[in-house]
Write a protein that holds these residues in place. Structure first.
Motif, PDB file in Angstrom:
ATOM      1  N   ASP A 573      49.030  35.966  39.668  1.00  0.00           N
ATOM      2  CA  ASP A 573      49.734  36.446  40.850  1.00  0.00           C
ATOM      3  C   ASP A 573      48.773  36.547  42.040  1.00  0.00           C
ATOM      4  N   ILE A 574      49.292  36.247  43.229  1.00  0.00           N
ATOM      5  CA  ILE A 574      48.478  36.265  44.443  1.00  0.00           C
ATOM      6  C   ILE A 574      48.765  37.537  45.220  1.00  0.00           C
ATOM      7  N   LEU A 575      47.714  38.305  45.513  1.00  0.00           N
ATOM      8  CA  LEU A 575      47.839  39.549  46.261  1.00  0.00           C
ATOM      9  C   LEU A 575      46.951  39.501  47.496  1.00  0.00           C
ATOM     10  N   PHE A 576      47.373  40.229  48.543  1.00  0.00           N
ATOM     11  CA  PHE A 576      46.546  40.384  49.730  1.00  0.00           C
ATOM     12  C   PHE A 576      45.712  41.651  49.564  1.00  0.00           C
ATOM     13  N   VAL A 577      44.399  41.500  49.695  1.00  0.00           N
ATOM     14  CA  VAL A 577      43.465  42.603  49.458  1.00  0.00           C
ATOM     15  C   VAL A 577      42.801  42.989  50.770  1.00  0.00           C
ATOM     16  N   ALA A 578      42.845  44.266  51.115  1.00  0.00           N
ATOM     17  CA  ALA A 578      42.241  44.738  52.365  1.00  0.00           C
ATOM     18  C   ALA A 578      40.722  44.703  52.264  1.00  0.00           C
ATOM     19  N   SER A 579      40.070  44.313  53.371  1.00  0.00           N
ATOM     20  CA  SER A 579      38.604  44.285  53.399  1.00  0.00           C
ATOM     21  C   SER A 579      38.022  45.568  53.963  1.00  0.00           C
ATOM     22  N   GLY A 580      38.853  46.276  54.777  1.00  0.00           N
ATOM     23  CA  GLY A 580      38.392  47.536  55.331  1.00  0.00           C
ATOM     24  C   GLY A 580      37.725  47.441  56.674  1.00  0.00           C
ATOM     25  N   GLN A 581      37.496  46.229  57.192  1.00  0.00           N
ATOM     26  CA  GLN A 581      36.847  46.121  58.490  1.00  0.00           C
ATOM     27  C   GLN A 581      37.738  46.673  59.591  1.00  0.00           C
ATOM     28  N   SER A 582      39.040  46.471  59.481  1.00  0.00           N
ATOM     29  CA  SER A 582      40.032  47.086  60.359  1.00  0.00           C
ATOM     30  C   SER A 582      41.373  46.973  59.666  1.00  0.00           C
ATOM     31  N   THR A 583      42.373  47.756  60.125  1.00  0.00           N
ATOM     32  CA  THR A 583      43.681  47.725  59.508  1.00  0.00           C
ATOM     33  C   THR A 583      44.278  46.323  59.620  1.00  0.00           C
ATOM     34  N   GLY A 584      44.707  45.750  58.492  1.00  0.00           N
ATOM     35  CA  GLY A 584      45.264  44.411  58.483  1.00  0.00           C
ATOM     36  C   GLY A 584      44.263  43.321  58.194  1.00  0.00           C
ATOM     37  N   THR A 585      42.994  43.663  58.012  1.00  0.00           N
ATOM     38  CA  THR A 585      41.972  42.668  57.724  1.00  0.00           C
ATOM     39  C   THR A 585      41.763  42.569  56.215  1.00  0.00           C
ATOM     40  N   GLY A 586      41.718  41.334  55.702  1.00  0.00           N
ATOM     41  CA  GLY A 586      41.530  41.162  54.269  1.00  0.00           C
ATOM     42  C   GLY A 586      41.594  39.706  53.873  1.00  0.00           C
ATOM     43  N   TYR A 587      41.971  39.456  52.609  1.00  0.00           N
ATOM     44  CA  TYR A 587      42.003  38.096  52.094  1.00  0.00           C
ATOM     45  C   TYR A 587      42.945  38.054  50.892  1.00  0.00           C
ATOM     46  N   PHE A 588      43.358  36.829  50.522  1.00  0.00           N
ATOM     47  CA  PHE A 588      44.214  36.628  49.357  1.00  0.00           C
ATOM     48  C   PHE A 588      43.357  36.277  48.149  1.00  0.00           C
ATOM     49  N   ARG A 589      43.842  36.706  46.974  1.00  0.00           N
ATOM     50  CA  ARG A 589      43.144  36.377  45.745  1.00  0.00           C
ATOM     51  C   ARG A 589      44.127  36.370  44.581  1.00  0.00           C
ATOM     52  N   ASN A 590      43.786  35.604  43.542  1.00  0.00           N
ATOM     53  CA  ASN A 590      44.510  35.690  42.278  1.00  0.00           C
ATOM     54  C   ASN A 590      44.071  36.955  41.563  1.00  0.00           C
ATOM     55  N   ALA A 591      45.035  37.798  41.234  1.00  0.00           N
ATOM     56  CA  ALA A 591      44.711  39.105  40.662  1.00  0.00           C
ATOM     57  C   ALA A 591      45.119  39.225  39.203  1.00  0.00           C
TER      58      ALA A 591
END
Length: 766
Positions: A573-591
């Motif tokens: 499954d593909i999820l969007f993961v927050a990076s924490g640099q700012s709200t809405g910043t992150g990346y997709f990954r297979n979880a």
């Protein structure tokens, strides 16, 4: 069940290749409920032969929609459906069915395939569904076919939604409706349908808008739909044209401490979304012989999507040069900002805010062709369908960011300086191509027992071309064969048992592939930075249940009920993961694996002047393996900003329990009153997959409506939503409010639900 599981699942296709004779009228047979179970219009199967708990909205419910959208009606009336106000706009909700999403918001894990008259509605760039582009007034019927469904191609992980639009044969006459309500709401709809010998004509237009109940949140929407259909002795064909244009404000979630002061408060602005779509679709059904028929469908669709978003920013004077701006000044990631010409940005631009603009322009086209053979095998009734389809999408995506400053009202003022580098400027082209070859077979083993089998081979290609640099260049290929099988058994004329198994897959979208590098998180959905590969998502589902229907011979009463249990596992499954640099910043990954299991129970009926419906759902959507995810704004995260999610931990945004009920009563021949209510249990916030913080509380919403006939052709209506003025939130996430409010310490952001509101209007039909 083995690696492929049991061959074939829960979907049977039976072609209804019956064209109306010259000059004949279409006759509706009572209690024969035919469900469209193929992307190609004109193919269907009796509901009693479906090996799954199909749910739908018929014409009567849709005609009484008044100010509601298709997504609103699905939530109010159907089990396992819930809405999340992800963007803070009632025209653009994120819809969840059995824990699978169909959302207009990038970053949501999509999992439902949506079709309108054979046209795929999911946008190819991100599999998004723009609900406001679907004209509710023109929908004749909407069905949700649950479970992993291979026949509907990619993204049917949790099921498929099929919408049958109005034609001149299903709607005759002229109808007009005008309504207004709370918060500056207004809506006007006009539609007309007619048939003449072998031709049917339908056309409708709608315009609506509101000032919004939250601060600075106006929205406006226009819709048009037209259809012409020919019905001959051997051939039926139709052509549909659809247009939509919206200018919506969705101010999204706000810090909980801000909402304590004012429920209508917004965090930052502006936050607008403009959509425009125009589509042309055709369909045809040709009876080659008495037992063999050919069906086809084709479409072209153009969608332009623009966003304007103002956010707080942390840019400031560089530690090494106080005259120019740097990102993360004095921090580990300090870097000087440059404009699109490569010049440094002076501190006079301030940098306490940033204005992000995006434009996505997509041309989608597709075609499907299939043969249906309705001929006995070994003396048993059998229908075999074989078909192929091709869908393509060509997208040009551009984003840019302007240095701004935070104003006293938390709006962002622009400086005119457009930032350069790939972090703030993106320009890519994406080409999606999917080819599918499928078959299905419906075999009546006995008068009561029906076996359905289906299978589909999908081959998908995603090609990315970086027009700014080379980081986003890539070519990705995915392929898979998905099987399905199911059984239905008619225990009695009123009672049917069913069971099915199915598989489906979803290829990563261009948007996900462009933002899948943990080392280069994106300011999603405003900028994409790299193009590593992701694995496709594969779902496997099982379902079993009972359903019953009965009706009085004189039609004085009718009753229907169903009970079903289901389970679906997603692999990779593909999820969007927050990076924490700012709200809405992150990346997709297979979880890894996720699991949805549950129970649905429904009861509906009519007795004389009284009608009712009840839908209860239990949906347990969880992680199915241990996984470590980034969530640095979660107070429970470790020193590295990670949370450890254990197997069995609930997925965010999905309530485990929901109950919908409603009733109507005809006080007189001219006066109808209705009431409906929805109850939802608590749900987790995005970014709290490990369950370390507070949940969104459960809530209930009551609605009431009455309509009175002023004459044979005219009526007046009044509707009250959220009758008890309940305060609730349907969406939340973890962010950082300190960039705007240094006094705020709670990292929870929530989108408040709308307060009590009124609709009143007039409707006339000639």
């Amino acid at each position: 069940m083995g690696k492929r599981g049991v061959l074939f699942c829960g979907t049977a296709l039976w072609v209804v290749a019956q064209a109306a004779a010259w000059g004949q009228e279409v006759v509706k047979v009572p209690m024969v409920d035919v469900i469209g179970v193929s992307p190609v219009p004109g193919t269907g199967i009796s509901r009693d032969q479906m090996p799954s708990n199909v749910q739908g909205l018929d014409g009567d419910v849709l005609d009484r929609a008044k100010g509601a959208t298709v997504s609103d009606l699905l939530e109010r009336r159907l089990g396992s459906v819930s809405l999340s106000d992800t963007g803070g706009n009632s025209f653009q909700p994120s819809l969840s069915f059995r824990g699978f999403n169909a959302s207009p918001v990038m970053g949501e894990p999509q999992g439902l395939a949506v079709y309108q008259n054979g046209m795929r509605v999911n946008e190819s760039f991100g599999d998004l569904v723009h609900w406001e582009m679907i004209p509710t007034f023109a929908v004749n019927r909407a069905d949700i076919l649950p479970g992993a469904n291979p026949v509907f191609g990619l993204n049917a992980l949790g099921g498929a939604m099929v919408m049958d639009m109005k034609t001149g044969f299903s709607f005759q006459g002229t109808e007009m409706m005008a309504a207004g309500g709370s918060f500056g709401r207004y809506k006007a709809v006009a539609q007309h349908g007619a048939k003449a010998e072998n031709f049917g004509f339908y056309g409708g237009i709608g315009h609506m808008g509101e000032e919004g109940w939250r601060q600075r949140s106006p929205s406006e929407l226009s819709q048009m739909f037209g259809d012409v259909e020919f019905r001959g002795e051997r051939f039926t064909g139709g052509l549909s044209l659809s247009f939509g244009n919206s200018d919506l404000t969705g101010n999204g979630p706000s810090p909980v401490e801000l909402l304590h002061n004012s429920r209508s408060a917004i965090f930052t602005s502006p936050d607008t979304s403009q959509n425009r779509q125009i589509s042309l679709s055709g369909r045809g059904n040709l009876e080659l012989t008495d037992t063999l028929s050919l069906q086809g469908a084709a479409y072209f669709r153009n969608v332009r999507h623009r966003t304007l978003n103002g956010d707080a920013n942390t840019a400031g004077a560089c530690s090494f040069d106080a005259t120019i701006l740097c990102s993360d000044p004095n921090g580990a990631d300090e870097a000087q900002l440059t404009d699109i010409n490569g010049n440094t940005v002076p501190v006079s631009a301030k940098g306490s805010g940033i204005i992000n603009r995006t434009e996505t322009n997509t041309n989608s086209l597709g075609a499907s062709l299939q043969l249906a053979l309705d001929k006995p095998v070994w003396g048993l009734r059998n229908t075999l369908i074989t078909g192929l389809s091709e869908d393509e999408g060509h997208t040009r995506y551009h984003s840019e960011s302007e240095v701004g400053s935070l104003q006293g009202d938390r709006s962002i003022g622009g400086s005119g300086v457009i930032l350069g580098t790939s972090t703030y400027w993106t320009d890519i082209s994406a080409h999606n191509r999917t080819i599918g070859v499928y078959f299905s077979d419906t075999l009546s083993l006995t008068d009561r027992l029906t076996l359905t089998m289906a299978g589909r081979y999908n081959a998908a290609e995603v090609v990315l071309e970086d027009r700014f640099g080379t980081d986003l260049n890539g070519r990705h290929m995915y392929e898979r064969f998905n099987p399905a099988a199911g059984l239905t058994y008619q225990l009695s004329p009123e009672l049917t048992a069913f069971a099915g198994y199915g598989e489906a897959n979803r290829a990563p979208t261009a948007a996900e592939l462009s933002c899948a590098d943990a080392a280069k998180p994106c300011r999603f959905p405003n900028a994409f930075l790299s193009d590593p590969s992701l694995r496709q998502v594969v779902s496997r589902s099982v379902e079993t249940g009972l359903r019953g229907r009965s009706e009085a011979a004189d039609k004085s009463w009718s009753h229907a009920w169903s009970l079903a249990g289901f389970g679906t596992q997603n692999q990779d499954d593909i999820l969007f993961v927050a990076s924490g640099q700012s709200t809405g910043t992150g990346y997709f990954r297979n979880a890894g694996r996720t699991l949805r299991t549950g129970l649905e129970a429904s009861d509906r009926g009519r007795f004389g002047p009284m009608g009712w419906f009840v839908n209860y759902s239990l949906v347990r959507a969880t992680m199915d393996n241990d996984v470590t995810l980034r969530s640095p704004n979660n107070p429970g995260a470790d020193a590295n900003g990670n949370i450890f999610v254990r197997r069995g931990s609930p997925l965010p945004g999905i309530p485990m329990h929901s109950l919908k009920m409603g009733g109507s009563y005809e006080l007189t021949d001219a006066w109808l009153v209705e009431m409906d209510a929805a109850f939802y249990s608590s749900r987790r916030l995005r970014g709290d997959e490990a369950g370390l913080g507070r949940r969104l509380g459960g809530y209930e919403v009551f609605n009431a409506e009455t309509e009175y006939k002023l004459a044979d052709f005219a009526s007046a209506f009044l509707r009250v939503d959220n009758l008890l003025d309940r305060r609730y939130e349907s969406f939340g996430l973890y962010g950082s409010p300190t960039s705007v409010f240094s006094s705020f310490s709670d990292n929870q952001f929530r989108t408040p639900g709308a307060p009590r509101s009124f609709w009143a209007g007039l409707r006339a039909r000639f």
